[in-house]
Design a protein around this motif. Structure first.
Motif: not given
Length: 206
Positions: A117-123
């Motif tokens: 979730k953190i990575a996709f939000d950043l992306l």
């Protein structure tokens, strides 16, 4: 998870790669790409592979995970390290090089959900900023070469008079260019024109 998510699994171990790919493929709306080496993933990334989260092993023959982290665009491919036990030192190095998180194998899907979730939000944020920059660059392309040159100098903090002296123009000519820049960019203040130039990454002449 939203639709059109991509996860790239990069692991030289066939069994581990298949297990991880099968695990994340159970997430709704996720497309999974699996790569047996960092080199192949990097080639695909350079050739236009879909932006997505990278689940990256550390210990691989050829290019290691940490070496790969130096080579790809973290804004379009945020990475989560998934590797074996006893690799804390390498994991810390990976985090310093921009990895989002480190997860030890074996792991459950639940363990992966938070970092994903953190990575996709950043992306999402990175791609939104990229699209915004593209739109600003499109607007700046309406300017002439001279107008871009003047705008870049003003972005760099020069006054109208300093720009005129640098380019061998009159102050009135610079002011006229400023007015045309505002008209072409459809902005109500020159401060907004400066903001557009900064967002678009306009180069400042030396």
């Amino acid at each position: 998870m939203r639709m059109s998510r991509t996860i790239h699994v990069v692991d030289d171990d066939d069994l581990a790669r298949d297990v991880i790919a099968s695990l994340v493929a159970t997430l709704p709306g996720v497309a999974v790409s699996a790569w047996d080496s960092a080199e192949r993933f990097l080639t695909a990334a350079r050739d236009g592979a879909a932006p997505g989260v990278v689940l990256l092993d550390l210990n691989m023959p050829g290019l290691s995970g940490n070496e790969a982290l130096r080579a790809f665009d973290h804004r379009r491919f945020p990475a989560i390290i998934v590797s074996g036990q006893g690799q804390i030192t390498s994991a810390v190095e990976a985090l310093k090089r921009g990895a989002i998180d480190f997860i030890e194998k074996p792991f459950t899907l639940e363990k992966l959900l938070g970092p994903l979730k953190i990575a996709f939000d950043l992306l999402d944020r990175n791609l939104a900023e990229e699209r915004q920059s593209d739109r600003e660059r499109d607007r700046l392309e309406t300017l002439s070469e001279r107008e871009v040159e003047i705008l870049a100098l003003l972005v760099n903090g020069l006054t109208n008079r300093e720009v005129a002296e640098k380019l061998g123009l009159s102050v009135r000519t610079v002011e006229s260019h400023r007015a045309r820049i505002m008209l072409k960019l459809d902005v109500s203040s020159f401060a907004e024109a400066i903001r557009l130039a900064v967002l678009a990454g306009i180069e400042t002449p030396g």
